[in-house]
Write a protein that holds these residues in place. Sequence first.
Motif, PDB file in Angstrom:
ATOM      1  N   GLY A   1      15.704 -20.976  38.087  1.00 21.31           N
ATOM      2  CA  GLY A   1      17.054 -20.678  38.550  1.00 21.31           C
ATOM      3  C   GLY A   1      17.098 -20.634  40.070  1.00 21.31           C
ATOM      4  O   GLY A   1      16.083 -20.820  40.733  1.00 21.31           O
ATOM      5  N   PRO A   2      18.265 -20.395  40.631  1.00 22.91           N
ATOM      6  CA  PRO A   2      19.530 -20.198  39.908  1.00 22.91           C
ATOM      7  C   PRO A   2      20.138 -21.519  39.441  1.00 22.91           C
ATOM      8  O   PRO A   2      19.863 -22.571  40.036  1.00 22.91           O
ATOM      9  N   THR A   3      20.943 -21.450  38.386  1.00 20.51           N
ATOM     10  CA  THR A   3      21.569 -22.658  37.865  1.00 20.51           C
ATOM     11  C   THR A   3      22.691 -23.132  38.783  1.00 20.51           C
ATOM     12  O   THR A   3      23.060 -24.305  38.766  1.00 20.51           O
TER      13      THR A   3
ATOM     14  N   LEU B   1      32.386 -17.758  42.473  1.00 16.77           N
ATOM     15  CA  LEU B   1      31.701 -17.394  41.235  1.00 16.77           C
ATOM     16  C   LEU B   1      31.445 -15.897  41.193  1.00 16.77           C
ATOM     17  O   LEU B   1      31.149 -15.276  42.222  1.00 16.77           O
ATOM     18  N   ARG B   2      31.565 -15.324  40.014  1.00 16.11           N
ATOM     19  CA  ARG B   2      31.253 -13.916  39.796  1.00 16.11           C
ATOM     20  C   ARG B   2      30.185 -13.810  38.720  1.00 16.11           C
ATOM     21  O   ARG B   2      30.151 -14.615  37.778  1.00 16.11           O
ATOM     22  N   VAL B   3      29.335 -12.817  38.851  1.00 14.69           N
ATOM     23  CA  VAL B   3      28.248 -12.622  37.898  1.00 14.69           C
ATOM     24  C   VAL B   3      28.742 -11.798  36.715  1.00 14.69           C
ATOM     25  O   VAL B   3      29.486 -10.828  36.884  1.00 14.69           O
ATOM     26  N   ALA B   4      28.339 -12.190  35.520  1.00 15.69           N
ATOM     27  CA  ALA B   4      28.629 -11.435  34.298  1.00 15.69           C
ATOM     28  C   ALA B   4      27.359 -11.374  33.453  1.00 15.69           C
ATOM     29  O   ALA B   4      26.574 -12.315  33.442  1.00 15.69           O
ATOM     30  N   GLY B   5      27.191 -10.284  32.753  1.00 16.11           N
ATOM     31  CA  GLY B   5      26.011 -10.131  31.906  1.00 16.11           C
ATOM     32  C   GLY B   5      25.033  -9.149  32.494  1.00 16.11           C
ATOM     33  O   GLY B   5      25.376  -8.391  33.407  1.00 16.11           O
ATOM     34  N   PRO B   6      23.789  -9.147  32.015  1.00 17.38           N
ATOM     35  CA  PRO B   6      23.276 -10.023  30.954  1.00 17.38           C
ATOM     36  C   PRO B   6      23.918  -9.729  29.604  1.00 17.38           C
ATOM     37  O   PRO B   6      24.343  -8.606  29.345  1.00 17.38           O
ATOM     38  N   MET B   7      23.976 -10.760  28.785  1.00 13.26           N
ATOM     39  CA  MET B   7      24.547 -10.604  27.453  1.00 13.26           C
ATOM     40  C   MET B   7      23.835 -11.529  26.472  1.00 13.26           C
ATOM     41  O   MET B   7      23.091 -12.437  26.868  1.00 13.26           O
TER      42      MET B   7
ATOM     43  N   TYR C   1      27.407 -17.126  35.413  1.00  9.61           N
ATOM     44  CA  TYR C   1      28.215 -17.265  36.612  1.00  9.61           C
ATOM     45  C   TYR C   1      29.567 -17.818  36.172  1.00  9.61           C
ATOM     46  O   TYR C   1      29.647 -18.907  35.595  1.00  9.61           O
ATOM     47  N   VAL C   2      30.631 -17.064  36.456  1.00 10.60           N
ATOM     48  CA  VAL C   2      31.968 -17.420  35.976  1.00 10.60           C
ATOM     49  C   VAL C   2      32.878 -17.689  37.161  1.00 10.60           C
ATOM     50  O   VAL C   2      32.993 -16.856  38.081  1.00 10.60           O
ATOM     51  N   CYS C   3      33.545 -18.843  37.133  1.00  8.18           N
ATOM     52  CA  CYS C   3      34.469 -19.204  38.212  1.00  8.18           C
ATOM     53  C   CYS C   3      35.739 -18.369  38.121  1.00  8.18           C
ATOM     54  O   CYS C   3      36.338 -18.256  37.043  1.00  8.18           O
ATOM     55  N   THR C   4      36.145 -17.804  39.233  1.00  8.73           N
ATOM     56  CA  THR C   4      37.346 -16.969  39.238  1.00  8.73           C
ATOM     57  C   THR C   4      38.618 -17.800  39.168  1.00  8.73           C
ATOM     58  O   THR C   4      39.695 -17.255  38.931  1.00  8.73           O
ATOM     59  N   ASN C   5      38.509 -19.122  39.368  1.00  5.95           N
ATOM     60  CA  ASN C   5      39.691 -19.975  39.323  1.00  5.95           C
ATOM     61  C   ASN C   5      39.812 -20.736  38.002  1.00  5.95           C
ATOM     62  O   ASN C   5      40.727 -20.488  37.216  1.00  5.95           O
TER      63      ASN C   5
ATOM     64  N   PRO D   1      19.567 -18.430  31.769  1.00  5.98           N
ATOM     65  CA  PRO D   1      18.722 -17.742  30.785  1.00  5.98           C
ATOM     66  C   PRO D   1      17.729 -16.813  31.475  1.00  5.98           C
ATOM     67  O   PRO D   1      17.257 -17.079  32.580  1.00  5.98           O
ATOM     68  N   MET D   2      17.402 -15.724  30.811  1.00  6.49           N
ATOM     69  CA  MET D   2      16.450 -14.768  31.363  1.00  6.49           C
ATOM     70  C   MET D   2      15.011 -15.230  31.169  1.00  6.49           C
ATOM     71  O   MET D   2      14.114 -14.800  31.899  1.00  6.49           O
TER      72      MET D   2
END
Length: 576
Positions: free
Chosen positions: A368-370, A383-389, A333-337, A345-346
Motif C-alpha cells: 500500500g497505499p492503494t 479522500l477520507r479514511v473509513a474502517g477498518p471493517m 479510502y472514500v471520495c467525498t465527491n 487490505p490489512m
Amino acid sequence: MASSSNPPIVVPEGFKLHTENTSHILLPDDNQAFLNPVQEFNRDLSVASIRTWANCVNAEKKKKWEERQAKKVQQTGSKAKKQKVDTEGSAAASIPPEESPVDKSTEVDTPSTKPSAQFMPHQFVALEALSATGLRSIRYANEIPELKYIIANDLSPEAVATMRRNVEMNNLVERTEVPSGSKETKTIPARIRVNEGDACALMYNHRAEKERVDVVDLDPYGTAAPFIDGAVQCVKDGGLLCVTCTDLPVLATNNFPEKCFSNYGSVPVRAEYCHEAALRIVLHSLSTAAARYGRYIRPILSLSIDFYVRLFVRVATGANEVKRAISKTSVYYVCTNCQSWYDQPMGKLTETVHPNGNVNINVKTAAGPTVSSGKCPECTGNLRVAGPMWSGPIHDPEYVAQVLEHVESNKDRYGTSTRMIGMLTMAKEELQNPFYFTPSQIAGNFHCISPSLDDVASALLNGGHKVSRSHACAGSLKTDASRRVLHDIFRTWIKTHPVKMTKITEGSPTHTLLMKEALTEADFKHHPKSVIVTAKVNLVRYPPNPTPNWGPGKRAGGGGSASGTKRKREGDGEEQ
C-alpha cells in the motif's frame, strides 16, 4: 397439578395484553419493561434463522455420527474376521487327523444383543442476555422444537417481574402432567429459566467450555458493543451468535466518528452505501473480539433493516481461520465527491498444501497505499479514511436459501412472512463484493439524466460483469466492475443524453469526470439476465415502513438495578 392446555388469559387491572404469533404477554401500563411491536419482523426472522441453524447443526452432527458408526462397523467386522481366523486355526490344530471336522451347520453366530443405534437430534440451549418483557424468549420456547431451554436475563427487577409473569402465563414453567391413559404424573422441565443480573457477568460465567451455550442473542436498546466480548466467549463451537444494533446514527453517518471508533474500533462511512458499511463495521468488531480468544466468525446472514442491523454469525475455534481474519479486513479510502471507494487490505495470505493434506498459512502485510495522492483518481475529490471493517462475505447463500425455503413453506407461522421472503430473496441473490451504488447518485455526479436500473444492469452484464440488487437500499445495484468501468458506462450514456456544459465549472470534480475519455464503449441493449427481469413477480423486495409512527421507540422508564440506580451504559436490560 397443571393441565397441558393453557387456561383462559385474564388481563389484570393496570396491564394490557400483547399477542404475537402463538405467544401472549402482559405489559404494565407504566411501561416499566420495553417492547417495540415494530420489531416483530426481527423476532420472526430470528425464529426462522435459529430453526434453520438447528437443522444445519443436526445434519452436521448426524453426518459425523454416521461416519463414526460406519467406522465402528468396519473395525468390528475386521476384529470379528480376525477372531474367526484365529479360532478356526486353533481349532484345526487341536483336531486329531482321524476325527472328522465339526459340522459347521451347528455353529451359531452370536447375534448382537444391543438394539440398532439411532441418531438422537441435538437439543440446544440458548441465552438471551437482554430479555425485557421476555417475548423473544417465549417465542423461541413456543416455536423452536429443538430448543431444550433458554436463559432469559435482565438487569431490571421490574422487567424480571414482568418476564416471570409472562413465562408463567405461557405455561413454560416447570409443571407436572398426567399423560393420557396413564395414572402416573410426569414432570415437564421449564423451557425458560429467568435470571436477574448483569448480562456481561452472566455470559462470562458461561465462557468455560463445559458451560457454553449453543445460541446467544443480543438485542439491546442501542449498541451491542459492551456485550460482544462476553458473547463471543460463551458460544459453543459451531454455535450461533445473533446481534442487533440500533445505533445507526453512529454506525452509518460521520456525525459521531469518535463514538463509532470507541464502540467498534472503526471509522464510519459517509456515502450512499453507509448501511452496508454499518454491517461490515459490526462484523469487524465481532471478528476482532473472537480472534482474541483463538476463535473466528462466519457470517451467515447480515441484514440492514429499517433503523437497525441484525446479524447472524457462527462462532468456532481454529488457529488457521483466525489467521485468515486479517485478509478479510480492509481500510477504505472514500471520495467525498463521487463516493468512489478504494480498499486497502490489512494483509494477504499464501497457502502451502503438504502431501499429507496439512495446510500452512503464511501471512504478510499487504502492499500500500492503494491511493497515494490523497485525491480520488476518478474526479480528484478529497479522500477520507473509513474502517477498518470486514471485507469478506456477509451472507452464506446456501444457508439463506434454506431459511427462505423454511419461510415459504411456513408462511402462516410468521406475521411478516411476505417481507421476510422479499428480504431473504434479495440476500440470497446479492453479490458478496463490498458496497452497492445507485444510478441516480452517479448521474448526479455527472449532472446528467439518470439511466434506468435495467439500462445500467444490462450495460454491466453485456460488458461481462456480474450484477445483483442489494437488500440494504431500494434502487441499488452491486457489481464486480471497477468504479472506472461504471463511470465509462455513464460517459457512453451521456453521448446520447448530453449534459449542458454551461452549468459545469471548469476544474470541478464533475468537469473532471466529464472530460475523461471512456476506455470502453457500453452496450445498453437489454440483457436477458438483467436483475430487473429475473426479479420475481409480486415479490415485496422493499416494503414500506411498517407503521405510521415507525422508529426505534423510547427507552423504557425502568431498567434500574436492585438498588434503584439506572444502568449508565447504553443498551442494557431492554429489548427492541
